[in-house]
Design an enzyme around this catalytic site. Structure first.
Site, PDB file in Angstrom:
ATOM      1  CB  THR A  22    -138.352  16.356 -86.378  1.00  0.00           C
ATOM      2  OG1 THR A  22    -138.109  15.094 -87.160  1.00  0.00           O
ATOM      3  CG2 THR A  22    -140.230  16.039 -85.557  1.00  0.00           C
ATOM      4  CE1 TYR A  77    -139.023  13.310 -80.828  1.00  0.00           C
ATOM      5  CE2 TYR A  77    -138.157  12.586 -83.521  1.00  0.00           C
ATOM      6  CZ  TYR A  77    -138.448  13.162 -82.124  1.00  0.00           C
ATOM      7  OH  TYR A  77    -137.908  15.355 -82.426  1.00  0.00           O
TER       8      TYR A  77
HETATM    9  P1  NAD Z   1    -132.824  16.793 -76.227  1.00  0.00           P
HETATM   10  O1  NAD Z   1    -133.349  14.893 -75.331  1.00  0.00           O
HETATM   11  O2  NAD Z   1    -131.069  16.280 -76.299  1.00  0.00           O
HETATM   12  O3  NAD Z   1    -133.168  17.215 -74.652  1.00  0.00           O
HETATM   13  C1  NAD Z   1    -134.318  17.309 -74.586  1.00  0.00           C
HETATM   14  C2  NAD Z   1    -134.613  18.239 -73.491  1.00  0.00           C
HETATM   15  O4  NAD Z   1    -136.036  18.518 -72.840  1.00  0.00           O
HETATM   16  C3  NAD Z   1    -133.667  17.754 -72.135  1.00  0.00           C
HETATM   17  O5  NAD Z   1    -133.282  18.969 -71.457  1.00  0.00           O
HETATM   18  C4  NAD Z   1    -134.771  17.481 -70.628  1.00  0.00           C
HETATM   19  O6  NAD Z   1    -134.500  16.809 -70.020  1.00  0.00           O
HETATM   20  C5  NAD Z   1    -136.005  18.386 -71.363  1.00  0.00           C
HETATM   21  N1  NAD Z   1    -137.187  18.363 -70.832  1.00  0.00           N
HETATM   22  C6  NAD Z   1    -138.030  16.842 -71.637  1.00  0.00           C
HETATM   23  N2  NAD Z   1    -138.997  16.766 -70.523  1.00  0.00           N
HETATM   24  C7  NAD Z   1    -139.410  17.702 -70.614  1.00  0.00           C
HETATM   25  C8  NAD Z   1    -140.665  18.377 -69.872  1.00  0.00           C
HETATM   26  N3  NAD Z   1    -141.230  17.462 -69.594  1.00  0.00           N
HETATM   27  N4  NAD Z   1    -140.052  19.105 -69.862  1.00  0.00           N
HETATM   28  C9  NAD Z   1    -138.855  20.106 -69.085  1.00  0.00           C
HETATM   29  N5  NAD Z   1    -137.909  19.877 -69.719  1.00  0.00           N
HETATM   30  C10 NAD Z   1    -138.011  18.313 -70.740  1.00  0.00           C
HETATM   31  O7  NAD Z   1    -133.592  16.936 -77.414  1.00  0.00           O
HETATM   32  P2  NAD Z   1    -133.228  18.043 -78.479  1.00  0.00           P
HETATM   33  O8  NAD Z   1    -131.580  16.667 -79.554  1.00  0.00           O
HETATM   34  O9  NAD Z   1    -132.043  19.109 -77.846  1.00  0.00           O
HETATM   35  O10 NAD Z   1    -134.374  17.835 -79.329  1.00  0.00           O
HETATM   36  C11 NAD Z   1    -134.749  19.261 -79.082  1.00  0.00           C
HETATM   37  C12 NAD Z   1    -136.002  19.732 -79.365  1.00  0.00           C
HETATM   38  O11 NAD Z   1    -135.402  19.960 -80.740  1.00  0.00           O
HETATM   39  C13 NAD Z   1    -137.245  18.628 -79.877  1.00  0.00           C
HETATM   40  O12 NAD Z   1    -138.394  19.252 -79.367  1.00  0.00           O
HETATM   41  C14 NAD Z   1    -136.651  17.247 -80.914  1.00  0.00           C
HETATM   42  O13 NAD Z   1    -137.773  16.857 -80.865  1.00  0.00           O
HETATM   43  C15 NAD Z   1    -136.284  18.732 -81.709  1.00  0.00           C
HETATM   44  N6  NAD Z   1    -135.443  18.236 -82.991  1.00  0.00           N
HETATM   45  C16 NAD Z   1    -134.367  17.322 -82.660  1.00  0.00           C
HETATM   46  C17 NAD Z   1    -133.630  17.100 -83.672  1.00  0.00           C
HETATM   47  C18 NAD Z   1    -132.401  16.173 -83.450  1.00  0.00           C
HETATM   48  O14 NAD Z   1    -132.002  15.911 -84.480  1.00  0.00           O
HETATM   49  N7  NAD Z   1    -131.784  16.246 -82.451  1.00  0.00           N
HETATM   50  C19 NAD Z   1    -134.452  17.775 -85.055  1.00  0.00           C
HETATM   51  C20 NAD Z   1    -135.916  17.919 -85.172  1.00  0.00           C
HETATM   52  C21 NAD Z   1    -136.187  18.493 -84.256  1.00  0.00           C
END
Ligand code: NAD
Ligand code: TYD
Length: 355
Positions: free
Chosen positions: A132, A158
């Site tokens: 991120t 986070y």
């Molecule tokens: P989300 O919270 O919607 O999904 C996270 C997923 O990871 C879920 O399906 C959850 O069940 C799974 N998970 C959590 N802990 C776990 C574990 N210990 N083992 C296996 N699975 C596990 O998140 P998102 O918004 O889809 O984000 C995905 C990635 O992208 C993250 O790494 C986040 O930091 C990064 N990101 C998100 C954004 C955003 O705006 N949403 C922006 C930049 C980066």
């Protein structure tokens, strides 16, 4: 074969759906199914043998080892994380566990697997870590946007946990030669986003006739990227990114939160008018998030010039598609907003009260 972690979450499920729509390669999806994971997102693949779902924790070394030996992926795309800033403020432990300890343990197993590979399989292998822009901290109104060389200054638990995972990935490349790639992306929005995040929360609350909570003065700025554009960027980096490098991904759409909320209200006023007045009448200012970052902005020049990637959607087109998706899928929102979701909303918004 790709191994995707967190593929039942918001970005991971969009990534799996869009990747399988384009290519023939199978995907193993390792996901713990926390509150944020939802297999319904992948319903369209229920009879598609190319999607292999594996329920489990990235920190479960025996499970990860077995999955790697059995499926022998050519690359890992690591999305799994705890991802919500407000939840990290209420309880950082899960963030430290999954984002730092879990990523560290995944890297160890991946390194052991990679060590068994030979020749082209070894040199072509990739570990793509999805991170991120929040690792860079907060910008002032006239500061230049975050570039790949901006110093890390994470402010929330986070962001700190993601920063730590980025450093681990860097170290595994530097120390062991693991062929890693890291992407640092701005705020995503689009279908299947859990309605704890600003855009889906506002759409849901607007339609339910509930307050639209704006933290503080609502003048905080985020750079918004449509989720399917993030997915094309991840595929491009996986395909052509230089090993050991990091790439910033942005939407070139800096918006103040209050303007985002007002734009959603205007789209809804047109698409599903209220009996009286505007959805904007539901806007409610609430107590600010502690340590709230004021502004994020991405300098995406490296990804653009080196890898030729560009976002397809503007904020206006992407937001319209997103609102349309939520209007067309009320059952999805209904299903994910029962039980545990209600408890979260009560805890988070009761703490805030009115501004
Ligand atoms: P989300 O919270 O919607 O999904 C996270 C997923 O990871 C879920 O399906 C959850 O069940 C799974 N998970 C959590 N802990 C776990 C574990 N210990 N083992 C296996 N699975 C596990 O998140 P998102 O918004 O889809 O984000 C995905 C990635 O992208 C993250 O790494 C986040 O930091 C990064 N990101 C998100 C954004 C955003 O705006 N949403 C922006 C930049 C980066
Ligand atoms: P969010 O979607 O939680 O993403 P992030 O904190 O990772 O940027 O929040 C986006 C912005 O919207 C952020 O500045 C906090 C603000 N916000 C609100 O004003 N009200 C809300 O109810 C939520 C969830 C967020």
């Amino acid at each position: 074969m790709l191994l995707v972690t967190g593929g039942a979450g918001f970005i991971g499920s969009n990534f799996i759906l869009s990747t399988l729509a384009e290519a023939g390669e199978a995907i193993v999806n390792l996901d713990k199914l926390t509150y944020a994971g939802n297999l319904r997102n992948l319903d369209a693949l229920s009879s598609d043998a190319r999607h292999i779902f594996l329920r489990g924790d990235i920190g479960d070394r025996a499970l990860v080892k077995q999955a790697l030996e059995r499926h022998r992926p050519r690359a890992i795309v690591h999305f799994a994380a705890e991802s919500h800033v407000d939840r990290s403020i209420v309880g950082p432990a899960d963030f430290i566990q999954t984002n730092i300890v879990g990523t560290g343990s995944l890297l160890e197993e991946v390194r052991a697997y990679w060590d068994t590979l030979q020749g082209a399989q070894r040199t072509d292998f990739r570990f793509l870590h999805v991170s991120t822009d929040e690792v860079y901290g907060s910008l002032g109104p006239t500061d230049p946007a975050f570039s790949e060389t901006t110093a890390y200054a994470p402010n929330s638990p986070y962001a700190a946990s993601k920063a730590a995972s980025d450093h681990l990935v860097r170290a595994y490349h530097h120390t062991y030669g693991l062929p890693t790639l890291t992407s640092n992306c701005s705020n995503n929005y689009g279908p299947y986003q859990f309605p704890e995040k600003l855009i889906p929360l506002v759409i849901r609350n607007a339609l339910a006739g509930e307050p639209l909570p704006v933290y503080g003065d609502g003048k905080q700025v985020r750079d918004w990227l449509y989720v399917l554009d993030h997915c094309t960027a991840v595929r491009r980096i996986l395909e052509a990114g230089r090993v050991g490098e990091t790439y910033n991904i942005g939407g070139g759409s800096e918006k103040k939160n209050l303007d985002v909320v007002r734009t959603i209200c205007a789209i809804l006023d047109e698409a599903r008018p209220r009996a009286k007045g505007s959805y904007a009448d539901q806007i409610t200012f609430v107590k600010d998030r502690p340590g709230h970052d004021r502004r994020y902005a991405i300098d995406g020049a490296k990804l653009g010039t080196e890898l030729g990637w560009q976002a397809k959607e503007t904020f206006e087109t992407g937001l319209r598609k997103t609102v349309r998706w939520y209007l067309d899928h009320p059952a999805w929102t209904e299903e994910v907003t029962s039980g545990a979701y209600r408890n979260w909303v009560e805890t988070n918004y009761a703490r805030r009260g009115a501004a």
